[in-house]
Design a protein around this motif. Sequence first.
Motif, PDB file in Angstrom:
ATOM      1  N   SER A   1       0.841  -1.185   0.000  1.00  0.00           N
ATOM      2  CA  SER A   1       0.000   0.000   0.000  1.00  0.00           C
ATOM      3  C   SER A   1       0.876   1.234   0.000  1.00  0.00           C
ATOM      4  O   SER A   1       1.973   1.224   0.530  1.00  0.00           O
ATOM      5  CB  SER A   1      -0.901   0.011   1.229  1.00  0.00           C
ATOM      6  OG  SER A   1      -1.794  -1.072   1.163  1.00  0.00           O
ATOM      7  N   LEU A   2       0.356   2.271  -0.622  1.00  0.00           N
ATOM      8  CA  LEU A   2       1.134   3.502  -0.732  1.00  0.00           C
ATOM      9  C   LEU A   2       0.346   4.670  -0.167  1.00  0.00           C
ATOM     10  O   LEU A   2      -0.808   4.889  -0.532  1.00  0.00           O
ATOM     11  CB  LEU A   2       1.463   3.764  -2.208  1.00  0.00           C
ATOM     12  CG  LEU A   2       2.016   5.130  -2.560  1.00  0.00           C
ATOM     13  CD1 LEU A   2       3.429   5.297  -2.024  1.00  0.00           C
ATOM     14  CD2 LEU A   2       2.028   5.351  -4.066  1.00  0.00           C
ATOM     15  N   VAL A   3       0.975   5.392   0.721  1.00  0.00           N
ATOM     16  CA  VAL A   3       0.388   6.645   1.197  1.00  0.00           C
ATOM     17  C   VAL A   3       1.181   7.748   0.528  1.00  0.00           C
ATOM     18  O   VAL A   3       2.349   7.940   0.822  1.00  0.00           O
ATOM     19  CB  VAL A   3       0.496   6.776   2.727  1.00  0.00           C
ATOM     20  CG1 VAL A   3      -0.053   8.108   3.191  1.00  0.00           C
ATOM     21  CG2 VAL A   3      -0.224   5.631   3.406  1.00  0.00           C
ATOM     22  N   SER A   4       0.577   8.434  -0.425  1.00  0.00           N
ATOM     23  CA  SER A   4       1.367   9.356  -1.226  1.00  0.00           C
ATOM     24  C   SER A   4       1.544  10.696  -0.531  1.00  0.00           C
ATOM     25  O   SER A   4       0.986  10.959   0.518  1.00  0.00           O
ATOM     26  CB  SER A   4       0.766   9.504  -2.616  1.00  0.00           C
ATOM     27  OG  SER A   4      -0.534  10.000  -2.520  1.00  0.00           O
ATOM     28  N   LYS A   5       2.332  11.523  -1.190  1.00  0.00           N
ATOM     29  CA  LYS A   5       2.924  12.703  -0.577  1.00  0.00           C
ATOM     30  C   LYS A   5       1.949  13.620   0.142  1.00  0.00           C
ATOM     31  O   LYS A   5       2.228  14.082   1.240  1.00  0.00           O
ATOM     32  CB  LYS A   5       3.646  13.478  -1.679  1.00  0.00           C
ATOM     33  CG  LYS A   5       4.764  14.336  -1.196  1.00  0.00           C
ATOM     34  CD  LYS A   5       5.475  14.934  -2.391  1.00  0.00           C
ATOM     35  CE  LYS A   5       6.349  16.093  -1.975  1.00  0.00           C
ATOM     36  NZ  LYS A   5       6.949  16.724  -3.154  1.00  0.00           N
TER      37      LYS A   5
ATOM     38  N   LEU B   1       3.746  -1.449   3.559  1.00  0.00           N
ATOM     39  CA  LEU B   1       3.274  -0.064   3.530  1.00  0.00           C
ATOM     40  C   LEU B   1       4.410   0.859   3.130  1.00  0.00           C
ATOM     41  O   LEU B   1       5.496   0.810   3.698  1.00  0.00           O
ATOM     42  CB  LEU B   1       2.735   0.321   4.911  1.00  0.00           C
ATOM     43  CG  LEU B   1       2.090   1.689   5.032  1.00  0.00           C
ATOM     44  CD1 LEU B   1       0.838   1.765   4.183  1.00  0.00           C
ATOM     45  CD2 LEU B   1       1.747   1.982   6.475  1.00  0.00           C
ATOM     46  N   HIS B   2       4.140   1.653   2.125  1.00  0.00           N
ATOM     47  CA  HIS B   2       5.116   2.641   1.672  1.00  0.00           C
ATOM     48  C   HIS B   2       4.559   4.026   1.997  1.00  0.00           C
ATOM     49  O   HIS B   2       3.484   4.373   1.535  1.00  0.00           O
ATOM     50  CB  HIS B   2       5.317   2.454   0.156  1.00  0.00           C
ATOM     51  CG  HIS B   2       6.365   3.346  -0.417  1.00  0.00           C
ATOM     52  ND1 HIS B   2       7.249   2.919  -1.363  1.00  0.00           N
ATOM     53  CD2 HIS B   2       6.667   4.633  -0.175  1.00  0.00           C
ATOM     54  CE1 HIS B   2       8.053   3.917  -1.676  1.00  0.00           C
ATOM     55  NE2 HIS B   2       7.715   4.968  -0.977  1.00  0.00           N
TER      56      HIS B   2
ATOM     57  N   GLU C   1       4.886   8.034   1.862  1.00  0.00           N
ATOM     58  CA  GLU C   1       5.505   9.271   1.380  1.00  0.00           C
ATOM     59  C   GLU C   1       4.746  10.464   1.952  1.00  0.00           C
ATOM     60  O   GLU C   1       5.133  11.607   1.755  1.00  0.00           O
ATOM     61  CB  GLU C   1       5.490   9.332  -0.158  1.00  0.00           C
ATOM     62  CG  GLU C   1       6.336   8.283  -0.851  1.00  0.00           C
ATOM     63  CD  GLU C   1       7.837   8.521  -0.742  1.00  0.00           C
ATOM     64  OE1 GLU C   1       8.239   9.602  -0.291  1.00  0.00           O
ATOM     65  OE2 GLU C   1       8.599   7.604  -1.095  1.00  0.00           O
TER      66      GLU C   1
END
Lengths: 138, 154
Positions: free
Chosen positions: A11-15, A29-30, A32
Amino acid sequence: MQKATTADSTSLVSKNVRIEGEIEGPENLHVEGYIKGAISISGDIFVGNTGIVDADLEAKNIVIQGEVTGNVTAHKQLEIHPSGKLIGDCIAASIDIKEGAVFEGRSMMMKSAGAAAGKPPAPARLQPQQSQKKRQPK
Amino acid sequence: MPLFGKKKKDEKSQRIQTAVSQNETSYFGKNLMIKGRISGNGNVIILGGLEGEFNLRGRVKIAEPAKIKGEVKADFISVNGSVKGTLSAQQQLHLEKTARIEGQIITPKLSIDEGAAFNGEITMGGNKTKPSEAAADEAAAVPQKPDATKSDSL
């Protein structure tokens, strides 16, 4: 690229995204963006350059390139990159802190399942070892 | 052959790189459970669980396995999963055929595919039925405030 990740989906939490609360589950979990609260997942956590985490973390592998404030538990390995910053205590089976990284807090080593299975919590290059480790617990 | 394998790997890492550097779309996988509040700018695709609140400037896609309890607020929302609570789209809301909604919908533009289930109440506030998207954007960016002040000053 680098080592294989633990869970099969990341999963990505973007900027520009902000999460306040608890996050859990068998995922990688990634981060940013910004997370405040608590993260407890059975995959890996990767805090990218722009990631700011104000939370307690628990995961298998934790890689910090951004900023983490909180207590960190890595069942396998904690890695702090030169751009990374950790303010808080860490419990990990293995730690890898690169030159230039910031770490303020206490550190405690744990004997992880992987380590108990015969592999000493060894330095950075885990790539070949990890595949072995992965098979052993199952 | 090994060359090919290597190349593939490179492509993969490159793809991940670009996905990260573009940094626009957040993705919450199907095993992830979030309790709390998600806010900010950008697009989100959610496949997992959320208990709490979404408050986003951007697009939210609630994919099929997703289960959401609480409030979802965004510019564009498309739903394939199940939602209990309030869906509030500033611009447009689309319920696809596997959507299961219980609760309230607030949006100026709504579309529902055959097969979608919806139990609850719809409010289509602000009679903005302007056809052009630019106009809709404008309307969203300047929400009625000027009118209110104008009528006040008059």
